[in-house]
Design an enzyme around this catalytic site. Structure first.
Site, PDB file in Angstrom:
ATOM      1  N   ARG A  54     106.400  47.080  24.084  1.00 13.87           N
ATOM      2  CA  ARG A  54     107.351  46.051  24.499  1.00 13.87           C
ATOM      3  C   ARG A  54     108.276  45.551  23.402  1.00 13.87           C
ATOM      4  O   ARG A  54     109.272  44.893  23.701  1.00 13.87           O
ATOM      5  CB  ARG A  54     106.579  44.864  25.101  1.00 13.87           C
ATOM      6  CG  ARG A  54     105.938  45.175  26.443  1.00 13.87           C
ATOM      7  CD  ARG A  54     105.158  43.996  26.972  1.00 13.87           C
ATOM      8  NE  ARG A  54     103.956  43.748  26.188  1.00 13.87           N
ATOM      9  CZ  ARG A  54     103.207  42.654  26.287  1.00 13.87           C
ATOM     10  NH1 ARG A  54     103.569  41.685  27.109  1.00 13.87           N
ATOM     11  NH2 ARG A  54     102.124  42.512  25.554  1.00 13.87           N
ATOM     12  N   ARG A  63     110.419  50.977  31.363  1.00 15.91           N
ATOM     13  CA  ARG A  63     109.386  50.262  32.130  1.00 15.91           C
ATOM     14  C   ARG A  63     109.986  49.630  33.393  1.00 15.91           C
ATOM     15  O   ARG A  63     109.389  49.694  34.473  1.00 15.91           O
ATOM     16  CB  ARG A  63     108.743  49.206  31.231  1.00 15.91           C
ATOM     17  CG  ARG A  63     107.857  48.169  31.908  1.00 15.91           C
ATOM     18  CD  ARG A  63     106.487  48.705  32.267  1.00 15.91           C
ATOM     19  NE  ARG A  63     105.691  47.687  32.928  1.00 15.91           N
ATOM     20  CZ  ARG A  63     104.812  46.893  32.313  1.00 15.91           C
ATOM     21  NH1 ARG A  63     104.609  47.000  31.011  1.00 15.91           N
ATOM     22  NH2 ARG A  63     104.131  46.002  32.992  1.00 15.91           N
ATOM     23  N   ARG A 106      99.977  50.913  19.472  1.00 17.24           N
ATOM     24  CA  ARG A 106     100.909  50.304  20.437  1.00 17.24           C
ATOM     25  C   ARG A 106     102.361  50.472  20.023  1.00 17.24           C
ATOM     26  O   ARG A 106     103.216  49.660  20.386  1.00 17.24           O
ATOM     27  CB  ARG A 106     100.603  48.819  20.662  1.00 17.24           C
ATOM     28  CG  ARG A 106      99.274  48.561  21.348  1.00 17.24           C
ATOM     29  CD  ARG A 106      99.155  47.094  21.729  1.00 17.24           C
ATOM     30  NE  ARG A 106      97.784  46.754  22.104  1.00 17.24           N
ATOM     31  CZ  ARG A 106      97.232  45.570  21.929  1.00 17.24           C
ATOM     32  NH1 ARG A 106      97.922  44.586  21.371  1.00 17.24           N
ATOM     33  NH2 ARG A 106      95.986  45.332  22.309  1.00 17.24           N
ATOM     34  N   ASP A 146      96.996  54.815  29.326  1.00 14.28           N
ATOM     35  CA  ASP A 146      96.129  53.648  29.258  1.00 14.28           C
ATOM     36  C   ASP A 146      94.691  54.115  29.307  1.00 14.28           C
ATOM     37  O   ASP A 146      94.381  55.098  29.996  1.00 14.28           O
ATOM     38  CB  ASP A 146      96.405  52.692  30.420  1.00 14.28           C
ATOM     39  CG  ASP A 146      95.746  51.338  30.208  1.00 14.28           C
ATOM     40  OD1 ASP A 146      94.592  51.166  30.662  1.00 14.28           O
ATOM     41  OD2 ASP A 146      96.362  50.456  29.579  1.00 14.28           O
ATOM     42  N   TYR A 148      85.076  46.931  31.018  1.00 15.11           N
ATOM     43  CA  TYR A 148      86.048  46.655  32.083  1.00 15.11           C
ATOM     44  C   TYR A 148      85.465  46.976  33.455  1.00 15.11           C
ATOM     45  O   TYR A 148      85.671  46.238  34.428  1.00 15.11           O
ATOM     46  CB  TYR A 148      87.314  47.481  31.873  1.00 15.11           C
ATOM     47  CG  TYR A 148      88.275  46.917  30.866  1.00 15.11           C
ATOM     48  CD1 TYR A 148      89.051  45.803  31.164  1.00 15.11           C
ATOM     49  CD2 TYR A 148      88.428  47.506  29.612  1.00 15.11           C
ATOM     50  CE1 TYR A 148      89.955  45.289  30.238  1.00 15.11           C
ATOM     51  CE2 TYR A 148      89.332  47.000  28.679  1.00 15.11           C
ATOM     52  CZ  TYR A 148      90.084  45.893  29.005  1.00 15.11           C
ATOM     53  OH  TYR A 148      90.970  45.382  28.092  1.00 15.11           O
TER      54      TYR A 148
END
Length: 340
Positions: free
Chosen positions: A25, A34, A21, A71, A147
């Site tokens: 962020r 973003r 990651r 992703d 998922y």
């Protein structure tokens, strides 16, 4: 290339380091891109923007490898499922797969609809320094189908696990379809220019040991063997999170085993260190403290001693970690491990 040499246990001037990651962020520069993209999926589907955020950690933090910004859920998305990212909840599929009839909705050749990923790779490889590696990745089939069946993130996994025990043939049928897509997806990433691939099994710890090997690890092994058979020069990293108790039975044709922060590195070294290079496994929250970071870097170096190790976190970097601390970690690894 120092990173790929380390994956193959070749001598390197220092231990390479990157962070899961790392394009994310905690970087103000990422947040600016973003915001410009509008939403997360738009960012994933815009090769120019995705390439920009892929390269940011290399330029800002100084890591030894870039990891493709994308992703894991673009695979079920391009298999025809309806994916949204809900604020405060994360990814949501409004059309989960629960029956054999549902399986018929999935579209073939999903790998051919992921051109935006391959375009991102081409842009990054063109702009990335030659001595820096580009890591491609995929979710493991088990994590992906979790998922796809649950419809969203879960803490109990009760829907997918109910099917494992009541309709295992359905789960295997879905795993089979996803596995074939993953093989072709990784092939396309390699052809586009990635130097390394990593398979993330984020939900590995959801399964008891025999079911883990039946419904996850065996499919990961199959993918690794397929890729290694076609591209022996491409290092393969396996990262199943939370299965430290299962290490005795880990095997397969891959190069690097990612060790999560909950698994002692000494245990991983004892069980797997002779067969695989080990990656990890600093607790991500140590990055809040330079003292805690230094303590871990020093102890990991003493244990692994520049041989058969790649520095990383034991999971992803957290969004409120100071950029200065992330850079300190990378610089410290290079300083401590550099051969005099």
């Amino acid at each position: 290339m120092i990173f790929t040499d380390a994956c193959f246990r070749k001598p390197t001037p220092y231990t390479p380091v990157w962070m899961m990651r790392q394009a994310g962020r905690y970087l103000p520069e990422y947040m600016a891109v973003r915001e410009k993209a509008g939403d997360f999926l738009n960012l994933c589907k815009n090769p120019e923007m995705a390439a920009e955020v892929t390269l940011q950690p290399v330029d800002i933090i100084g890591v030894d490898a870039a990891i493709l910004f994308s992703d894991i859920l673009v695979i079920p998305l391009e298999m025809g499922m309806h994916l949204t990212f809900e604020k405060g909840e994360g990814p949501v599929f409004s059309d989960p797969i629960r029956t054999m009839e549902d399986l018929k909705r999935l579209q073939p050749n999903a790998h051919e609809r992921l051109g935006y990923v391959y375009d991102t790779i081409k842009i990054v490889r063109e702009r990335l320094a030659e001595d820096k590696a580009l890591i491609g990745f995929t979710g493991a089939p088990w994590t992906l189908i979790t998922y796809m069946i649950e419809g969203r993130g879960t803490k109990t996994y009760n829907i997918v696990k109910k099917l494992i025990y009541t309709q295992p043939e359905l789960v295997h049928a879905l795993l089979r379809e996803v596995t074939e897509v993953v093989k072709l997806y990784l092939e396309k990433q390699i052809e586009a220019g990635v130097d390394v691939v990593q398979i993330f099994d984020s939900w590995a710890a959801a399964l008891e040991k025999p079911k883990y090997f039946e419904f996850s690890w065996n499919y990961m092994k199959e993918i690794a063997a397929h890729i290694k058979g076609k591209y022996p020069h491409i290092p393969i990293i396996m990262f199943p999170k939370g299965i430290g108790a299962y290490l005795d039975d880990i095997d397969g044709d891959f190069d690097v085993f990612g060790v999560d922060w909950g698994t002692p590195m000494a245990l991983a070294k004892e069980k797997l260190g002779e067969r695989y290079v080990l990656q990890g496994n600093m607790e991500p929250c140590r990055l809040y403290s330079k003292e805690a970071t230094k303590e871990c870097v020093t102890s990991l170096y003493e244990l692994m001693r520049n041989e058969g190790h790649i520095f990383n976190l034991g999971h992803g970097i957290l969004p409120d970690v100071p950029v200065e601390n992330a850079k300190y970690f990378v610089d410290l690894v290079h300083e401590v491990t550099r051969k005099k």
